[in-house]
Design a protein around this motif. Structure first.
Motif, PDB file in Angstrom:
ATOM      1  N   GLU A  61      38.206  42.383  41.510  1.00  0.00           N
ATOM      2  CA  GLU A  61      37.374  43.466  41.153  1.00  0.00           C
ATOM      3  C   GLU A  61      36.695  43.395  39.904  1.00  0.00           C
ATOM      4  O   GLU A  61      35.435  43.916  39.758  1.00  0.00           O
ATOM      5  N   GLU A  62      37.239  42.688  39.060  1.00  0.00           N
ATOM      6  CA  GLU A  62      36.415  42.485  37.616  1.00  0.00           C
ATOM      7  C   GLU A  62      35.586  41.627  37.619  1.00  0.00           C
ATOM      8  O   GLU A  62      34.398  42.138  37.197  1.00  0.00           O
ATOM      9  N   TRP A  63      35.631  40.494  38.324  1.00  0.00           N
ATOM     10  CA  TRP A  63      34.282  39.657  38.560  1.00  0.00           C
ATOM     11  C   TRP A  63      33.337  40.309  39.234  1.00  0.00           C
ATOM     12  O   TRP A  63      31.987  40.120  38.922  1.00  0.00           O
ATOM     13  N   LEU A  64      33.635  41.227  40.506  1.00  0.00           N
ATOM     14  CA  LEU A  64      32.345  42.152  41.037  1.00  0.00           C
ATOM     15  C   LEU A  64      31.922  43.036  40.046  1.00  0.00           C
ATOM     16  O   LEU A  64      30.716  43.218  40.134  1.00  0.00           O
ATOM     17  N   ASN A  65      32.894  43.601  39.224  1.00  0.00           N
ATOM     18  CA  ASN A  65      32.193  44.720  38.148  1.00  0.00           C
ATOM     19  C   ASN A  65      31.342  43.693  37.291  1.00  0.00           C
ATOM     20  O   ASN A  65      30.323  44.446  36.749  1.00  0.00           O
ATOM     21  N   LEU A  66      31.670  42.601  36.768  1.00  0.00           N
ATOM     22  CA  LEU A  66      30.878  41.910  35.975  1.00  0.00           C
ATOM     23  C   LEU A  66      29.464  41.573  36.479  1.00  0.00           C
ATOM     24  O   LEU A  66      28.330  41.799  35.957  1.00  0.00           O
ATOM     25  N   ILE A  67      29.658  41.305  37.940  1.00  0.00           N
ATOM     26  CA  ILE A  67      28.371  40.736  38.794  1.00  0.00           C
ATOM     27  C   ILE A  67      27.270  42.137  38.723  1.00  0.00           C
ATOM     28  O   ILE A  67      26.294  42.005  38.458  1.00  0.00           O
ATOM     29  N   VAL A  68      27.911  43.121  39.164  1.00  0.00           N
ATOM     30  CA  VAL A  68      27.250  44.584  39.320  1.00  0.00           C
ATOM     31  C   VAL A  68      26.669  44.934  37.986  1.00  0.00           C
ATOM     32  O   VAL A  68      25.636  45.423  37.788  1.00  0.00           O
ATOM     33  N   ALA A 101      34.026  41.854  31.271  1.00  0.00           N
ATOM     34  CA  ALA A 101      34.273  40.537  30.428  1.00  0.00           C
ATOM     35  C   ALA A 101      35.681  40.545  29.625  1.00  0.00           C
ATOM     36  O   ALA A 101      36.536  39.987  29.609  1.00  0.00           O
ATOM     37  N   ILE A 102      35.811  41.956  28.812  1.00  0.00           N
ATOM     38  CA  ILE A 102      36.889  42.235  28.300  1.00  0.00           C
ATOM     39  C   ILE A 102      38.198  41.965  28.868  1.00  0.00           C
ATOM     40  O   ILE A 102      39.138  41.506  28.801  1.00  0.00           O
ATOM     41  N   GLU A 103      38.048  43.043  30.209  1.00  0.00           N
ATOM     42  CA  GLU A 103      39.299  42.820  31.276  1.00  0.00           C
ATOM     43  C   GLU A 103      39.598  41.469  31.562  1.00  0.00           C
ATOM     44  O   GLU A 103      40.741  41.170  31.462  1.00  0.00           O
ATOM     45  N   LEU A 104      38.706  40.652  31.958  1.00  0.00           N
ATOM     46  CA  LEU A 104      38.970  39.460  32.266  1.00  0.00           C
ATOM     47  C   LEU A 104      39.663  38.484  31.378  1.00  0.00           C
ATOM     48  O   LEU A 104      40.524  37.640  31.466  1.00  0.00           O
ATOM     49  N   TRP A 105      39.075  38.725  29.876  1.00  0.00           N
ATOM     50  CA  TRP A 105      39.890  38.074  28.921  1.00  0.00           C
ATOM     51  C   TRP A 105      40.927  38.321  28.656  1.00  0.00           C
ATOM     52  O   TRP A 105      41.935  37.473  28.491  1.00  0.00           O
ATOM     53  N   LEU A 106      41.283  39.707  28.771  1.00  0.00           N
ATOM     54  CA  LEU A 106      42.698  40.442  28.546  1.00  0.00           C
ATOM     55  C   LEU A 106      43.601  39.648  29.561  1.00  0.00           C
ATOM     56  O   LEU A 106      44.817  39.524  29.420  1.00  0.00           O
ATOM     57  N   MET A 107      43.164  39.561  30.803  1.00  0.00           N
ATOM     58  CA  MET A 107      44.024  39.024  31.785  1.00  0.00           C
ATOM     59  C   MET A 107      44.356  37.686  31.620  1.00  0.00           C
ATOM     60  O   MET A 107      45.435  37.092  31.668  1.00  0.00           O
ATOM     61  N   SER A 108      43.339  36.711  30.901  1.00  0.00           N
ATOM     62  CA  SER A 108      43.499  35.400  30.832  1.00  0.00           C
ATOM     63  C   SER A 108      44.552  35.329  29.556  1.00  0.00           C
ATOM     64  O   SER A 108      45.451  34.142  29.436  1.00  0.00           O
ATOM     65  N   GLN A 109      44.559  36.135  28.989  1.00  0.00           N
ATOM     66  CA  GLN A 109      45.656  36.139  27.651  1.00  0.00           C
ATOM     67  C   GLN A 109      46.967  36.599  28.102  1.00  0.00           C
ATOM     68  O   GLN A 109      47.782  36.184  27.395  1.00  0.00           O
ATOM     69  N   HIS A 110      47.068  37.496  28.858  1.00  0.00           N
ATOM     70  CA  HIS A 110      48.183  38.002  29.244  1.00  0.00           C
ATOM     71  C   HIS A 110      48.463  38.418  30.750  1.00  0.00           C
ATOM     72  O   HIS A 110      48.322  39.463  31.290  1.00  0.00           O
ATOM     73  N   PRO A 111      48.518  37.095  31.377  1.00  0.00           N
ATOM     74  CA  PRO A 111      48.655  37.194  32.874  1.00  0.00           C
ATOM     75  C   PRO A 111      49.960  38.119  33.456  1.00  0.00           C
ATOM     76  O   PRO A 111      50.822  38.019  32.571  1.00  0.00           O
ATOM     77  N   PRO A 112      49.675  38.683  34.262  1.00  0.00           N
ATOM     78  CA  PRO A 112      50.857  39.552  34.843  1.00  0.00           C
ATOM     79  C   PRO A 112      52.109  38.704  35.289  1.00  0.00           C
ATOM     80  O   PRO A 112      51.740  37.815  35.457  1.00  0.00           O
TER      81      PRO A 112
END
Length: 118
Positions: A61-68, A101-112
């Motif tokens: 969803e975040e990748w799609l939001n980045l693209i849109v 992009a911030i959300e994707l970065w946050l996700m890479s720093q703190h994976p679920p």
């Protein structure tokens, strides 16, 4: 309210930005045609993706939001917008892309966590 993370706040911001882009043809008096259609469709897609991310976070969803968001940003030049329509698309597109992009970065720093703690 303890479940509210920075990622969810970014999704709420994207929801608001998508709603603003959706209503921008009426708020700012865009010409009918491709300017208004692009604003309505792009704003709707951003808002739907933000709602989906709030309901159940997924990286796609975040990748799609980045693209849109990037589309909203560059569509001003691709489709030849001018004046207020260009400004609105560029500002909202840039904001949505940066938040995604911030959300994707946050996700890479703190994976679920895949397991639950006891």
């Amino acid at each position: 309210m303890e479940n509210w993370t920075n990622a969810k706040l970014c999704d709420v911001a994207n929801l608001i930005l998508g709603a603003v882009l959706f209503v921008s043809p009426w708020m700012f008096g865009f010409d009918a045609g491709k300017v208004s259609q692009n604003a309505v469709i792009t704003g709707l897609v951003i808002a739907i993706l933000a709602i989906a991310a709030l309901a159940a976070f997924a990286v796609w969803e975040e990748w799609l939001n980045l693209i849109v968001g990037l589309w909203a940003l560059v569509s001003a030049w691709v489709l030849g917008f001018q004046g207020t329509a260009m400004t609105v698309h560029v500002l909202i597109g840039a904001a949505v892309a940066v938040l995604a992009a911030i959300e994707l970065w946050l996700m890479s720093q703190h994976p679920p966590r895949l397991t639950t703690g006891r």
